[in-house]
Each structure stands twice: as C-alpha cells, then as structure tokens.
Design an enzyme around this catalytic site. Structure first.
Site, PDB file in Angstrom:
ATOM      1  N   ASP A  55      -9.820  -3.174  -5.589  1.00 52.34           N
ATOM      2  CA  ASP A  55      -9.080  -2.127  -4.891  1.00 52.34           C
ATOM      3  C   ASP A  55      -9.132  -0.832  -5.713  1.00 52.34           C
ATOM      4  O   ASP A  55      -8.813  -0.850  -6.907  1.00 52.34           O
ATOM      5  CB  ASP A  55      -7.629  -2.574  -4.731  1.00 52.34           C
TER       6      ASP A  55
ATOM      7  N   HIS B 227      -8.320  -4.777  -1.221  1.00 54.23           N
ATOM      8  CA  HIS B 227      -7.097  -4.243  -0.635  1.00 54.23           C
ATOM      9  C   HIS B 227      -6.822  -4.918   0.710  1.00 54.23           C
ATOM     10  O   HIS B 227      -7.675  -4.938   1.594  1.00 54.23           O
ATOM     11  CB  HIS B 227      -7.263  -2.736  -0.437  1.00 54.23           C
TER      12      HIS B 227
ATOM     13  N   SER C 278       0.832  -1.197   0.000  1.00 55.98           N
ATOM     14  CA  SER C 278       0.000   0.000   0.000  1.00 55.98           C
ATOM     15  C   SER C 278       0.870   1.252   0.000  1.00 55.98           C
ATOM     16  O   SER C 278       1.672   1.455  -0.913  1.00 55.98           O
ATOM     17  CB  SER C 278      -0.969  -0.057   1.176  1.00 55.98           C
TER      18      SER C 278
END
Length: 332
Positions: A254, A284, A159
């Site tokens: 995501d 995600h 991320s």
C-alpha cells in the site's frame, strides 16, 4: 509479492479516475446497493439488525445520515463502535462497508454506528471531520438510549476513514472531550505531504495508487491550501501524547503504508499504547476479500483488538436486555 490467495482479487480490482469523483462515486454506489439488495451477506444480516436514521449535528443542527447496527443476541449494556468508511474523502456511503460493519457488530456484540459524512470536492475539509465528530458526540450523548457503556466506545475507520478516526481522537484530546477507549486505524491516509518511501515505490498497486492519493488530497484540501491543519492530516501533529490506545493496520504493498507506520511509532514514543500490524503480501483494501485466509486473519485480528479494548475499558455485560433506540427511520 502479492499473497497467492489475493492474486485473483488483485487482478480484479477496479481502477477509478478520481479526477472525476462524481463518476467514481456513482459506480461504487451502484455496486454497494446491488450487494445490499441481493442480501449478499444474508447470514450476518439475520444476526444483526440495522436501520438508517439521521441525527442532528450539535454544532449547526445539520442532519447527518447514519446506520445503526445492533446484534440481535447481544446483552446490554454493551460497547459501541463509531465507524467511518473509506473512499479518499471523495466516494463511499453507508453501503460501501456494509459487510465489515455487520461482521464487527456480530463478532463483538457492540452497537456499531456508521457515519455517512459529506464528501469532497463538494464539501472540503473540515466538513467530513465536523460530521464524524458530530456522530461521535451523538453516540456519547445517546449512550443510554443505545444501551451502551460510554466507557467502551471505539472510534474506527479504514483508509480516509482511518484519518477521520485519528482526527476525532485529536479533537477529543484538544477540547477535553472524553476519548474513545481505542482508535482503530485500518490502512489510514494520514499525510498530505506524500514523501514516504512506500508512497514513492508502491505507486501503481491494486486497491490504491499514488495518483489516487494526489487526487484525494487535492479534492479534500482544495487548491488554495497554505497551512494544512493537523485535523486534516494527523501525521502533521507535533504532539500525539494523551491520545487513546491505537490499533494500526497496514498492508505491505500500500502506498499509504509508511505514513501509518510512522504515525504509530510517534504514538508509541509519546507513551500511547499501540498495536501495529503490517500484513506482508497485501494491498490496500485486501481484508474484505472473502476467499483469502489472510483477509480472514486480518478481520479476526481487528475483532480481537476491539474486544480486548472494550474488555479492558468496561465492565462485564449483564444478560438479557435488548438494545433499542427511540429514533425514527428515515422516510424513503
């Protein structure tokens, strides 16, 4: 559609109000500390030793907290993984990705160094990049003490951490610093412009939402940003040639999906070797759901990519040496 084995986990995903990072940070830190205290991953912790230390940033001498994971049974010299956690640059600490770090270290035989970089909005860009670059440089400089092969260092992040791994790779290229043998970008956040199709269609999915992305960039870049640098948002880089090989993983549901895919395609077009993998039915953060076969598949693939990069970059590992460091544990 969400993968059936991820459905239960999707419904249990907490939603945080990142307009107030302090509150979200406290909740996540408590969860991570509880899991660590209960030794939730006891089998892995029995196979991997770890210690929390601080290291000086070469730029200004500021101390950076890190955690060093060393497999108990691995031979030396071995590879190393410099790891950056996720959390939108706003939340996260050395506990938040403890499971992944243990698992990667055990499965690859590499020393893993996890960096507890400074968080926004208290510390805006470039604080996190400076810390992450400092950690990478320290691992390179400490290769002999860590008993690692400097040719076999992977830089990796999830991320926001994927952003930081990409940024460190760009900085190394631009400043003539020896690169990592692989940049591993796991559902990375790379583009502050937020104009991709997935950002505009997957606005309210488990794990991460469009509104979370808005808060992330606002806190990280600040209210007065005029010209975002490529080291803050690597998707803005006009030239990505000469970067290290990449493994880029995305999740179908995501909002960050397309910016990562676009970045991978830019790397390919520039002649950079890239493994690009999109997991359908995934959201995600899906790859740490223990009950899901898809998650285990994703983790196994990550390990394969790391092992492959290290094998291609380094030499065979001799047997019988135990890694040690001369560092002192941080006082409680």
């Amino acid at each position: 559609m969400i993968d059936p084995e991820l459905t239960l986990a999707a419904g249990a995903q907490p939603q945080f109000d990142y307009a107030d990072p302090t509150a979200a940070r406290a909740t996540i830190a408590r969860l991570g500390a509880t899991l660590a205290e209960r030794r939730y991953w006891k089998d892995l912790e029995d196979a991997v030793s770890y210690q929390d230390v601080t290291i000086p940033n070469a730029e200004d001498g500021r101390l950076i907290p890190i955690r060093i994971y060393t497999p108990n049974s691995a031979a030396t010299p071995r590879g190393a993984i410099v790891f950056y956690h996720g959390g939108g640059f706003m939340v996260g600490d050395l506990n938040v990705e403890h499971f992944r770090c243990l698992m990667w270290a055990q499965a690859t035989g590499a020393v893993l160094v996890s960096c507890d970089y400074r968080l926004s909005p208290e510390h805006r860009y470039p604080a996190a990049v400076d810390d992450c670059m400092g950690c990478y440089l320290w691992v390179r400089a400490s290769a002999a003490d860590l008993k690692v092969d400097p040719a076999r260092i992977v830089v990796a992040g999830v991320s926001a951490g994927g952003n930081l791994a990409a940024s460190v790779s760009l900085l190394c290229r631009d400043h003539g610093i020896p690169p990592a043998c692989l940049q591993m970008l796991i559902y990375p956040a790379l583009d502050d412009r937020m104009t991709s199709q997935s950002m505009n269609t997957h606005t309210d999915q488990p794990g991460w939402r469009r509104i979370d992305t808005q808060h992330m960039w606002a806190h990280y870049l600040g209210p007065d940003v005029r010209d975002t640098q490529v080291y803050a948002a690597p998707a803005r880089a006009g030239d990505v040639s000469g970067l290290p090989p990449a493994y880029v993983m995305t999740a179908e549901l995501d909002p960050l999906r397309d910016e990562a895919i676009d970045y991978a395609l830019c790397l390919m077009a520039a002649g950079v070797p890239v493994d690009l993998r999109n997991f359908s039915g995934a959201f995600h953060g899906f790859d740490v759901v223990k009950e899901s076969r898809l998650s285990q598949y994703a983790l196994d693939e990550q390990v394969f990519a790391i092992n492959r990069a290290m094998a291609n970059a380094g030499v065979a590992q001799p047997e019988g040496l135990e890694a040690k460091t001369s560092l002192q544990k941080v006082e409680a």
